[in-house]
Write a protein that holds these residues in place. Structure first.
Motif, PDB file in Angstrom:
ATOM      1  N   ARG A   1       6.751  13.294   2.836  1.00 54.81           N
ATOM      2  CA  ARG A   1       7.640  14.224   3.523  1.00 54.81           C
ATOM      3  C   ARG A   1       8.817  13.452   4.134  1.00 54.81           C
ATOM      4  NH1 ARG A   1       8.017  18.924   6.451  1.00 54.81           N
ATOM      5  NH2 ARG A   1       8.264  18.434   8.645  1.00 54.81           N
ATOM      6  N   LYS A   2       8.494  12.289   4.640  1.00 53.23           N
ATOM      7  CA  LYS A   2       9.513  11.475   5.300  1.00 53.23           C
ATOM      8  C   LYS A   2       9.913  10.362   4.334  1.00 53.23           C
ATOM      9  CE  LYS A   2       9.906   9.049   9.757  1.00 53.23           C
ATOM     10  NZ  LYS A   2       9.093   8.383  10.805  1.00 53.23           N
ATOM     11  N   ARG A   3      11.129  10.483   3.804  1.00 53.82           N
ATOM     12  CA  ARG A   3      11.549   9.536   2.759  1.00 53.82           C
ATOM     13  C   ARG A   3      12.599   8.564   3.287  1.00 53.82           C
ATOM     14  NH1 ARG A   3      10.465  11.582  -2.703  1.00 53.82           N
ATOM     15  NH2 ARG A   3       9.252  13.487  -2.472  1.00 53.82           N
ATOM     16  N   TYR A   4      12.620   7.390   2.692  1.00 53.73           N
ATOM     17  CA  TYR A   4      13.553   6.346   3.123  1.00 53.73           C
ATOM     18  C   TYR A   4      14.363   5.734   1.984  1.00 53.73           C
ATOM     19  CZ  TYR A   4      11.279   5.768   7.765  1.00 53.73           C
ATOM     20  OH  TYR A   4      10.802   5.936   9.042  1.00 53.73           O
ATOM     21  N   GLY A   5      13.959   5.952   0.728  1.00 59.45           N
ATOM     22  CA  GLY A   5      14.463   5.141  -0.376  1.00 59.45           C
ATOM     23  C   GLY A   5      15.910   5.379  -0.784  1.00 59.45           C
TER      24      GLY A   5
ATOM     25  N   ILE B   1       5.123   6.053   0.627  1.00 53.37           N
ATOM     26  CA  ILE B   1       4.334   6.764   1.643  1.00 53.37           C
ATOM     27  C   ILE B   1       4.723   6.242   3.023  1.00 53.37           C
ATOM     28  CG2 ILE B   1       2.002   7.226   2.491  1.00 53.37           C
ATOM     29  CD1 ILE B   1       0.929   6.617  -0.282  1.00 53.37           C
ATOM     30  N   SER B   2       5.186   7.130   3.862  1.00 52.94           N
ATOM     31  CA  SER B   2       5.486   6.718   5.235  1.00 52.94           C
ATOM     32  C   SER B   2       4.164   6.446   5.956  1.00 52.94           C
ATOM     33  CB  SER B   2       6.276   7.845   5.915  1.00 52.94           C
ATOM     34  OG  SER B   2       5.847   8.039   7.227  1.00 52.94           O
ATOM     35  N   THR B   3       4.201   5.579   6.960  1.00 49.40           N
ATOM     36  CA  THR B   3       2.926   5.243   7.630  1.00 49.40           C
ATOM     37  C   THR B   3       2.299   6.473   8.287  1.00 49.40           C
ATOM     38  OG1 THR B   3       4.116   4.597   9.619  1.00 49.40           O
ATOM     39  CG2 THR B   3       3.448   2.828   8.161  1.00 49.40           C
ATOM     40  N   THR B   4       3.126   7.396   8.727  1.00 48.83           N
ATOM     41  CA  THR B   4       2.564   8.555   9.433  1.00 48.83           C
ATOM     42  C   THR B   4       2.761   9.872   8.702  1.00 48.83           C
ATOM     43  OG1 THR B   4       4.660   8.816  10.570  1.00 48.83           O
ATOM     44  CG2 THR B   4       2.918   7.591  11.727  1.00 48.83           C
TER      45      THR B   4
ATOM     46  N   TYR C   1       1.142 -10.200   5.042  1.00 49.93           N
ATOM     47  CA  TYR C   1       0.219  -9.199   5.612  1.00 49.93           C
ATOM     48  C   TYR C   1       0.988  -8.019   6.181  1.00 49.93           C
ATOM     49  CZ  TYR C   1      -3.420  -7.105   8.456  1.00 49.93           C
ATOM     50  OH  TYR C   1      -4.313  -6.209   8.995  1.00 49.93           O
ATOM     51  N   HIS C   2       0.827  -6.872   5.552  1.00 43.68           N
ATOM     52  CA  HIS C   2       1.519  -5.668   6.022  1.00 43.68           C
ATOM     53  C   HIS C   2       0.472  -4.581   6.305  1.00 43.68           C
ATOM     54  CE1 HIS C   2       5.595  -3.509   5.976  1.00 43.68           C
ATOM     55  NE2 HIS C   2       4.725  -2.567   6.305  1.00 43.68           N
ATOM     56  N   PHE C   3      -0.257  -4.722   7.350  1.00 44.97           N
ATOM     57  CA  PHE C   3      -1.269  -3.758   7.852  1.00 44.97           C
ATOM     58  C   PHE C   3      -2.527  -3.627   6.985  1.00 44.97           C
ATOM     59  CE2 PHE C   3       2.666  -0.997   9.182  1.00 44.97           C
ATOM     60  CZ  PHE C   3       2.951  -1.833  10.253  1.00 44.97           C
TER      61      PHE C   3
ATOM     62  N   TYR D   1       0.824  -1.227   0.000  1.00 46.03           N
ATOM     63  CA  TYR D   1       0.000   0.000   0.000  1.00 46.03           C
ATOM     64  C   TYR D   1       0.848   1.263   0.000  1.00 46.03           C
ATOM     65  CZ  TYR D   1       0.729   1.148   4.976  1.00 46.03           C
ATOM     66  OH  TYR D   1       1.272   1.521   6.170  1.00 46.03           O
ATOM     67  N   GLN D   2       2.104   1.132   0.410  1.00 46.25           N
ATOM     68  CA  GLN D   2       2.955   2.317   0.480  1.00 46.25           C
ATOM     69  C   GLN D   2       3.621   2.651  -0.856  1.00 46.25           C
ATOM     70  OE1 GLN D   2       4.750   0.541   4.255  1.00 46.25           O
ATOM     71  NE2 GLN D   2       4.911   2.708   4.729  1.00 46.25           N
ATOM     72  N   VAL D   3       3.675   1.656  -1.757  1.00 45.89           N
ATOM     73  CA  VAL D   3       4.457   1.855  -2.972  1.00 45.89           C
ATOM     74  C   VAL D   3       3.665   1.662  -4.267  1.00 45.89           C
ATOM     75  CG1 VAL D   3       5.336  -0.515  -3.209  1.00 45.89           C
ATOM     76  CG2 VAL D   3       6.796   1.370  -3.865  1.00 45.89           C
TER      77      VAL D   3
ATOM     78  N   ILE E   1       3.224 -11.925   9.289  1.00 46.42           N
ATOM     79  CA  ILE E   1       2.553 -10.682   9.697  1.00 46.42           C
ATOM     80  C   ILE E   1       3.610  -9.641  10.022  1.00 46.42           C
ATOM     81  CG2 ILE E   1       1.121  -9.640  11.515  1.00 46.42           C
ATOM     82  CD1 ILE E   1      -0.449 -12.241  11.638  1.00 46.42           C
ATOM     83  N   ASN E   2       3.434  -8.454   9.481  1.00 45.22           N
ATOM     84  CA  ASN E   2       4.383  -7.384   9.762  1.00 45.22           C
ATOM     85  C   ASN E   2       4.040  -6.670  11.065  1.00 45.22           C
ATOM     86  OD1 ASN E   2       6.625  -5.605   8.746  1.00 45.22           O
ATOM     87  ND2 ASN E   2       5.025  -4.065   9.026  1.00 45.22           N
ATOM     88  N   GLU E   3       4.977  -6.662  11.978  1.00 40.96           N
ATOM     89  CA  GLU E   3       4.923  -5.847  13.204  1.00 40.96           C
ATOM     90  C   GLU E   3       3.666  -6.015  14.040  1.00 40.96           C
ATOM     91  OE1 GLU E   3       5.995  -1.791  12.409  1.00 40.96           O
ATOM     92  OE2 GLU E   3       8.070  -2.348  12.047  1.00 40.96           O
ATOM     93  N   GLN E   4       3.357  -7.255  14.333  1.00 35.09           N
ATOM     94  CA  GLN E   4       2.271  -7.519  15.286  1.00 35.09           C
ATOM     95  C   GLN E   4       2.527  -6.732  16.575  1.00 35.09           C
ATOM     96  OE1 GLN E   4       1.424 -11.685  15.549  1.00 35.09           O
ATOM     97  NE2 GLN E   4       0.625 -11.541  17.615  1.00 35.09           N
TER      98      GLN E   4
ATOM     99  N   THR F   1      14.601  -7.335   8.252  1.00 32.98           N
ATOM    100  CA  THR F   1      13.559  -7.086   7.249  1.00 32.98           C
ATOM    101  C   THR F   1      13.304  -5.587   7.042  1.00 32.98           C
ATOM    102  OG1 THR F   1      12.100  -7.767   9.061  1.00 32.98           O
ATOM    103  CG2 THR F   1      12.310  -9.267   7.225  1.00 32.98           C
ATOM    104  N   GLU F   2      13.757  -4.765   7.999  1.00 32.46           N
ATOM    105  CA  GLU F   2      13.703  -3.305   7.808  1.00 32.46           C
ATOM    106  C   GLU F   2      14.764  -2.655   8.674  1.00 32.46           C
ATOM    107  OE1 GLU F   2       9.873  -1.302   8.252  1.00 32.46           O
ATOM    108  OE2 GLU F   2       8.840  -3.046   7.416  1.00 32.46           O
ATOM    109  N   ASN F   3      15.326  -1.568   8.139  1.00 34.39           N
ATOM    110  CA  ASN F   3      16.254  -0.720   8.881  1.00 34.39           C
ATOM    111  C   ASN F   3      16.502   0.481   7.971  1.00 34.39           C
ATOM    112  OD1 ASN F   3      19.757  -0.499   9.322  1.00 34.39           O
ATOM    113  ND2 ASN F   3      18.307  -0.046  10.924  1.00 34.39           N
TER     114      ASN F   3
HETATM  115  C1  BG6 Z   1       7.675   0.007   9.931  1.00 33.59           C
HETATM  116  C2  BG6 Z   1       6.676  -0.418   8.912  1.00 33.59           C
HETATM  117  O1  BG6 Z   1       6.979   0.192  11.102  1.00 33.59           O
HETATM  118  O2  BG6 Z   1       8.326   1.217   9.781  1.00 33.59           O
HETATM  119  C3  BG6 Z   1       6.732   0.336   7.597  1.00 33.59           C
HETATM  120  O3  BG6 Z   1       6.734  -1.799   8.682  1.00 33.59           O
HETATM  121  C4  BG6 Z   1       7.015   1.798   7.868  1.00 33.59           C
HETATM  122  O4  BG6 Z   1       5.529   0.108   6.924  1.00 33.59           O
HETATM  123  C5  BG6 Z   1       8.373   1.905   8.550  1.00 33.59           C
HETATM  124  O5  BG6 Z   1       6.967   2.624   6.743  1.00 33.59           O
HETATM  125  C6  BG6 Z   1       8.811   3.326   8.847  1.00 33.59           C
HETATM  126  O6  BG6 Z   1       7.835   3.984   9.591  1.00 33.59           O
HETATM  127  P1  BG6 Z   1       7.254   5.375   9.109  1.00 33.59           P
HETATM  128  O7  BG6 Z   1       6.151   5.687  10.065  1.00 33.59           O
HETATM  129  O8  BG6 Z   1       8.370   6.341   9.229  1.00 33.59           O
HETATM  130  O9  BG6 Z   1       6.772   5.180   7.731  1.00 33.59           O
END
Ligand code: BG6
Length: 471
Positions: free
Chosen positions: A431-435, A424-427, A113-115, A17-19, A158-161, A369-371
């Motif tokens: 504005r908040k980029r990671y790529g 799209i950042s979750t929050t 499943y990612h939210f 959903y974010q991409v 499941i992502n981040e239960q 799986t994320e950092n």
């Molecule tokens: C993780 C999520 O919590 O952190 C991602 O699995 C999310 O979906 C990432 O984008 C970074 O968090 P945020 O809120 O900065 O997008």
């Protein structure tokens, strides 16, 4: 520096959903996250337009040198009604994506499943707050295993239960429920654990050669001081936020202290006969870890009332309000750490601490799986993005992963930074980029969505080429 292990998976991650965008295209229906993005941010209708540009994006992955790509499948693309009729266009899209990855020698790592729960299931029975979700989730898993299991070897359930506890926006709790919010959370957690374990068991049955695990959101928890009261608070917080979930995933049991906590706080979930056997039978093969920061806590006094976490969504430094868990702990800042604009405390050693805490206890292979670092990036007139802050963040974290492997004997088999491309950042929207790859759009102006390689792209390319020898 010695190289990373042979066949180490050099990856990057995203979530559907974010991409993807195309949120109502080719039969897809809405998920709860499609509906929950704040109006000031980009919605999921176009996102990074990966749905239409996945071939171009995979060419960039190839150029980057990725050997793995973690992405999620949108349940609403596969089963638009949550269950029942399969949407062939959805299957076709992921078939093309997976085939294109494999053609480019990139290992697909699929998050089931990612939210993104189908809205229809939320409306019908409250999603993960009802046990009715379990057969529906398993039906969805079966479709994925049958359709893609001939090519996908790594699955994340499941992502981040764990984070759904802290961040209620990730799950829609029923407002008119007679149960307290706390009780609803623990009920949901039990149901999610059952769904996770059932998915693991089904995967074993249908795909005996595949590997499956959760993607857990983890932050190691530190005491504010050496006052034993703070140390106890930190240990309790570690149990509540991390060990609770790990015990369920890896040992199939509730931590005794958590059973006591749930009794005392009247939030014990309904554990039916056979549940714990099912959870035990679904022990995972590896643990996926999403790591961004550490947390620090101190003990609570009688004056401290319970308080929910208030997240900094706007990137205004200092606007986070830490939570207070009555009688257990109170969040506080760590004076030794720097923080990003969203107040996330940057702690590379914390990653090594986490890898050690988990591996020494469970001896299960770990996959990061994320950092990554969320930041405001600037596109220069020459179409460059000088994100040295991101390079610095990832370099320091990778150094700690390397130390955990070579000095502490931890088995880490891959690294999938968040994120491959801006999304799209979750929050906080775009504005908040990671790529590693910049997408030319803002929250309000979609522009051409042109892709530009950031400085971090070239840096990571060099890291992968040298198998981590040159960070
Ligand atoms: C993780 C999520 O919590 O952190 C991602 O699995 C999310 O979906 C990432 O984008 C970074 O968090 P945020 O809120 O900065 O997008």
């Amino acid at each position: 520096m010695s190289a990373f292990p042979e066949n180490f998976l050099w990856g990057a991650a995203t979530a559907a959903y974010q991409v993807e965008g195309a949120y109502l295209e080719d039969g897809k229906t809405l998920s709860v996250v499609d509906e929950s993005i704040a109006p000031e941010y980009a919605d999921t209708s176009i996102a990074s337009d990966h749905y239409h540009r996945f071939k171009e994006d995979i060419r960039l992955m190839k150029e980057l040198g990725l050997t793995a790509y973690r992405f999620s499948i949108a349940w609403t693309r596969i089963l638009p009604n949550g269950r029942g009729e399969i949407n062939q266009s959805g299957i076709d899209f992921y078939n093309q994506l997976i085939d294109e990855l494999l053609k480019n020698e990139i290992e697909p790592i699929v998050t089931i499943y990612h939210f993104d729960l189908p809205v229809v299931l939320q409306k019908e029975y409250g999603g993960f707050s009802s046990r009715k979700i379990i057969p529906d989730f398993i039906e969805y898993c079966r479709v994925l295993f049958e359709q893609f299991g001939d090519r996908v070897k790594y699955w994340l359930t499941i992502n981040e239960q764990s984070n759904m506890f802290l961040l209620p926006y990730l799950i829609s709790f029923t407002e008119d429920s007679e149960q307290s919010l706390l009780k609803q959370k623990y009920e949901m957690n039990h149901i999610m654990t059952l769904a996770h374990a059932s998915a693991v068991s089904l995967c074993r049955e249908l795909l005996p050669n595949a590997k499956i695990g959760p993607a857990l959101g983890v932050s190691p928890i530190y005491p504010k001081t050496s006052n034993p009261k703070d140390i106890l608070a930190a240990e309790k917080a570690e149990e509540l936020r991390n060990t609770f979930f790990l015990e369920l995933y890896c040992k199939g049991q509730y931590l005794p202290s958590m059973l006591a906590y749930m009794q005392a706080h009247d939030c014990m979930p309904m554990i039916e006969s056979g549940d714990m056997d099912q959870i035990k039978a679904g022990k995972c093969d590896f643990i996926g870890l999403n790591y961004y920061d550490s947390k620090t806590v101190e003990h609570v006094t009688e004056q401290d009332c319970a308080k929910e976490l208030v997240i900094n969504k706007a990137g205004e430094v200092g606007s986070t309000e830490k939570e207070v868990i009555e009688g257990i702990y109170k969040g506080c800042s760590n004076p030794y750490l720097e923080r990003n604009d969203w107040d996330w405390e940057i702690d590379p050693e914390g990653l090594r601490i986490t890898l050690n805490r988990i591996y020494q206890r469970y001896e299960m292979p770990l996959l990061i799986t994320e950092n990554g670092l969320g930041a405001i990036d600037t596109l220069t007139e020459k179409q460059q993005i000088h994100d040295d802050y991101r390079i610095d963040y990832l370099k320091k974290h990778l150094e700690q992963v390397h130390l955990a492997i070579v000095q502490d004997g931890v088995e880490v088999f891959g690294f999938c930074p968040w994120s491959f491309i801006d999304l799209i950042s979750t929050t906080s929207g775009f504005r908040k980029r990671y790529g590693f790859v910049y997408v030319d759009r803002t929250d309000t102006d979609v522009r051409e969505l042109t892709r530009y390689k950031k400085d971090s792209f070239y840096w990571y390319q060099g890291v992968i080429r040298g198998n981590g020898k040159r960070l």
